[in-house]
Enzyme design. Structure first.
Site, PDB file in Angstrom:
ATOM      1  N   CYS A 269      10.051 -19.652 -12.034  1.00  0.00           N
ATOM      2  CA  CYS A 269      10.054 -21.018 -12.573  1.00  0.00           C
ATOM      3  C   CYS A 269      10.999 -21.284 -13.732  1.00  0.00           C
ATOM      4  O   CYS A 269      11.781 -22.223 -13.662  1.00  0.00           O
ATOM      5  CB  CYS A 269       8.635 -21.421 -12.927  1.00  0.00           C
ATOM      6  SG  CYS A 269       7.667 -21.578 -11.409  1.00  0.00           S
ATOM      7  N   LYS A 330       7.620  -9.914 -15.284  1.00  0.00           N
ATOM      8  CA  LYS A 330       6.673  -9.760 -16.394  1.00  0.00           C
ATOM      9  C   LYS A 330       5.503  -8.933 -15.857  1.00  0.00           C
ATOM     10  O   LYS A 330       5.428  -8.706 -14.640  1.00  0.00           O
ATOM     11  CB  LYS A 330       6.208 -11.127 -16.907  1.00  0.00           C
ATOM     12  CG  LYS A 330       5.363 -11.897 -15.915  1.00  0.00           C
ATOM     13  CD  LYS A 330       4.776 -13.120 -16.573  1.00  0.00           C
ATOM     14  CE  LYS A 330       3.671 -13.715 -15.716  1.00  0.00           C
ATOM     15  NZ  LYS A 330       3.025 -14.836 -16.338  1.00  0.00           N
ATOM     16  N   ARG A 337      11.086 -12.451  -8.515  1.00  0.00           N
ATOM     17  CA  ARG A 337      12.084 -13.527  -8.520  1.00  0.00           C
ATOM     18  C   ARG A 337      12.779 -13.628  -9.882  1.00  0.00           C
ATOM     19  O   ARG A 337      12.141 -13.749 -10.904  1.00  0.00           O
ATOM     20  CB  ARG A 337      11.429 -14.851  -8.112  1.00  0.00           C
ATOM     21  CG  ARG A 337      11.100 -14.886  -6.619  1.00  0.00           C
ATOM     22  CD  ARG A 337      10.419 -16.171  -6.194  1.00  0.00           C
ATOM     23  NE  ARG A 337       8.996 -16.172  -6.478  1.00  0.00           N
ATOM     24  CZ  ARG A 337       8.168 -17.148  -6.116  1.00  0.00           C
ATOM     25  NH1 ARG A 337       8.624 -18.196  -5.474  1.00  0.00           N
ATOM     26  NH2 ARG A 337       6.883 -17.078  -6.402  1.00  0.00           N
TER      27      ARG A 337
END
Ligand code: NAD
Ligand code: UGA
Length: 447
Positions: A269, A330, A337
């Site tokens: 995102c 993370k 991605r």
């Protein structure tokens, strides 16, 4: 209440399951046959702590179903949520809304009676109005409204983020007589459990709701980029970024969250949404220059990380073995991605290093996007075995407790690049390591 959720990815699956947990009947429509088969067999195709149990309980209770029959899901639904992907379009960085528009057209074709279409996907400003045009063109007879209800969940913490959100945003078409009331009434009922928890619910217009989502993600990405640049500055002037971040964060106006220096923000995102906001700004004739810079600085940062590792090796990693801890963008996700590891491992591989990597959840998702030559290891110590240099790319908790003494029993070399600041520089130096981290003085032994 009954809803259809179009798309059973991260957002569709998590938010659909959480709505079911609130007591709503939810039909998730998923077109990817592998994903659908997994869901039907009770397997969760993504890594998200706690989601398997919640899905199983709601399927068992008969409130949550998975299928590919759009008509069956949409029939009788109080609202149809669209949670399909909006990836970056190649070339110009704009969000690709084609999946959203395709889904909406499918919904319009099969809808019977009043239909509320709600975008949960992150969509550019103006998408809600475009959806209304598509629905009208497809089904001029259909009575419908469009609302925007962007999602703010984080991967790895998705259930809590959905169930106890900082806020819920509901955007409706304020120019359409009666539309706002109808849409708001339905969404108010669906989010009633959050009302009872006194979570703020913001009612606003379509365009505003769409922009809020990009503004929030871009602000957070900018905050990370700010601390990353301060981290670089700390290295030059001998300051400690941890103390700077903590101290500025104690000012309530700044806030302590999202001030951890890193090899660059990644994920599905922040990168795409910052690029999309810059495109929205450019197209509107109102460039968002801070975010344009954020995008550029972050891209350069990921590349600079590989160069740091090469510099730690003395300028050449050819033939060296590099152990890598953490691959995902993370911790607590298997999502690769736009992970920094993609850029860094590509550089190290091209420079001739032998890479031994381990990630607690991302090994399978990593394989297709990392260089072919990477060796995948069974655990962190296995990745450290025979390594000349050890690089930390993702701050999984299990790496924090690895002791320098244990690393020494496995590693051939004594060099560590901790690109998430998970270890204490002094202890690594005392154990005999050359240790570099972010925004803190290097602990390198001089000959
Ligand atoms: P995703 O790619 O994981 O999931 C999208 C799913 O939709 C896929 O499984 C795909 O097969 C399915 N799909 C596509 N077209 C379909 C159709 N016509 N009918 C049925 N299914 C269809 O994406 P995601 O990560 O869930 O993100 C979805 C949206 O939510 C994006 O706009 C994203 O920016 C936004 N968002 C994501 C997150 C996150 O943490 N991943 C958080 C907030 C918002
Ligand atoms: C982010 C937002 O936090 C969510 O609110 C939003 O809903 C979501 O994007 C989305 O729109 O999809 P997510 O991508 O899951 O969630 O992950 P974050 O925890 O925000 O981390 C994003 C990236 O920033 C990671 O690469 C992370 O390592 C990095 N980061 C985060 C830092 O480098 N430093 C920090 O202090 C925090």
């Amino acid at each position: 209440m009954r809803i259809a959720m179009i798309g059973g990815g991260y957002v569709g699956l998590v938010s659909g399951t959480c709505f079911a947990e609130f007591g709503t009947d939810v039909a998730i429509v998923e077109t990817n046959p592998d994903r659908l088969a997994a869901l039907r067999e009770g397997r969760i195709p993504i890594y998200e702590p706690g989601l398997d149990r919640l899905v199983a309980e709601n399927v068992e209770a008969g409130r949550l179903t998975f299928g590919d029959d759009m008509a069956a899901a949409v029939k009788g639904a109080d609202a149809v949520f669209v949670a399909v992907g909006t990836p970056s379009r190649r070339g110009d960085g704009q969000a690709d809304t084609s999946y959203v528009y395709a889904a909406v057209e499918q919904v319009a074709r099969v809808a019977e009676g009043y239909t509320l279409i709600v975008t949960k996907s992150t969509v550019p400003v103006g998408t809600g109005r475009e959806i209304a045009k598509i629905v009208h063109a497809t089904r001029p007879d259909l009575d419908f409204d469009v609302a925007s209800n962007p999602e703010f969940l984080r991967e790895g913490n998705a259930i809590v983020d959905f169930m106890k959100p900082d806020r819920v945003i509901i955007g409706t078409d304020q120019s359409k007589p009666g539309g706002t009331e109808r849409a708001q009434n339905i969404l108010r009922k669906l989010y009633r459990p959050l009302y009872l928890l006194e979570r703020p619910i913001v009612f606003t217009g379509l365009e505003t709701a769409e922009l809020i989502k990009y503004a929030a993600n871009s602000f957070l990405a900018m905050k990370i980029t700010f601390i990353n640049e301060i981290s670089d500055l700390c290295e030059k002037v001998g300051a400690d970024v941890n103390d700077v971040a903590r101290s500025i964060g104690l000012d309530g106006r700044i806030g302590k969250k999202f001030l951890h220096p890193s090899p660059g923000f990644g994920g599905s995102c922040f990168p795409k949404d910052t690029r999309a906001l810059t495109a929205i700004g450019r197209n509107a004739g109102s460039p968002v220059r801070l975010i344009e810079t954020t995008v550029a600085v972050n891209e350069l940062r990921m590349k600079a990380m590989g160069e740091r590792v090469i510099a730690l090796a003395g300028g050449d990693v050819k033939g060296l073995t590099i152990g890598v801890l953490g691959l995902t963008f993370k911790p607590e996700t298997d999502d690769m991605r736009e992970a920094a590891s993609i850029v860094v491992l590509d550089q190290l591989d091209k420079a001739g290093a032998q890479i031994r990597a381990f990630d607690p959840a991302g090994m399978e998702t990593a394989r297709p996007v990392l260089p072919q030559g990477v060796t995948y290891c069974k655990d962190a110590l296995d990745a450290a075995t025979g390594a000349d240099i050890l690089v930390v790319l993702t701050e999984w908790n299990e790496f924090r407790s690895l002791s320098p003494e244990k690393l020494k029993t496995r590693m051939t070399g004594r060099k560590v690049a901790d690109l998430r600041n998970i270890w204490d520089p002094e202890s690594l130096k005392e154990a005999g390591f050359d240790y570099i981290s972010l925004g803190r003085p290097d602990m390198v032994h001089t000959a």
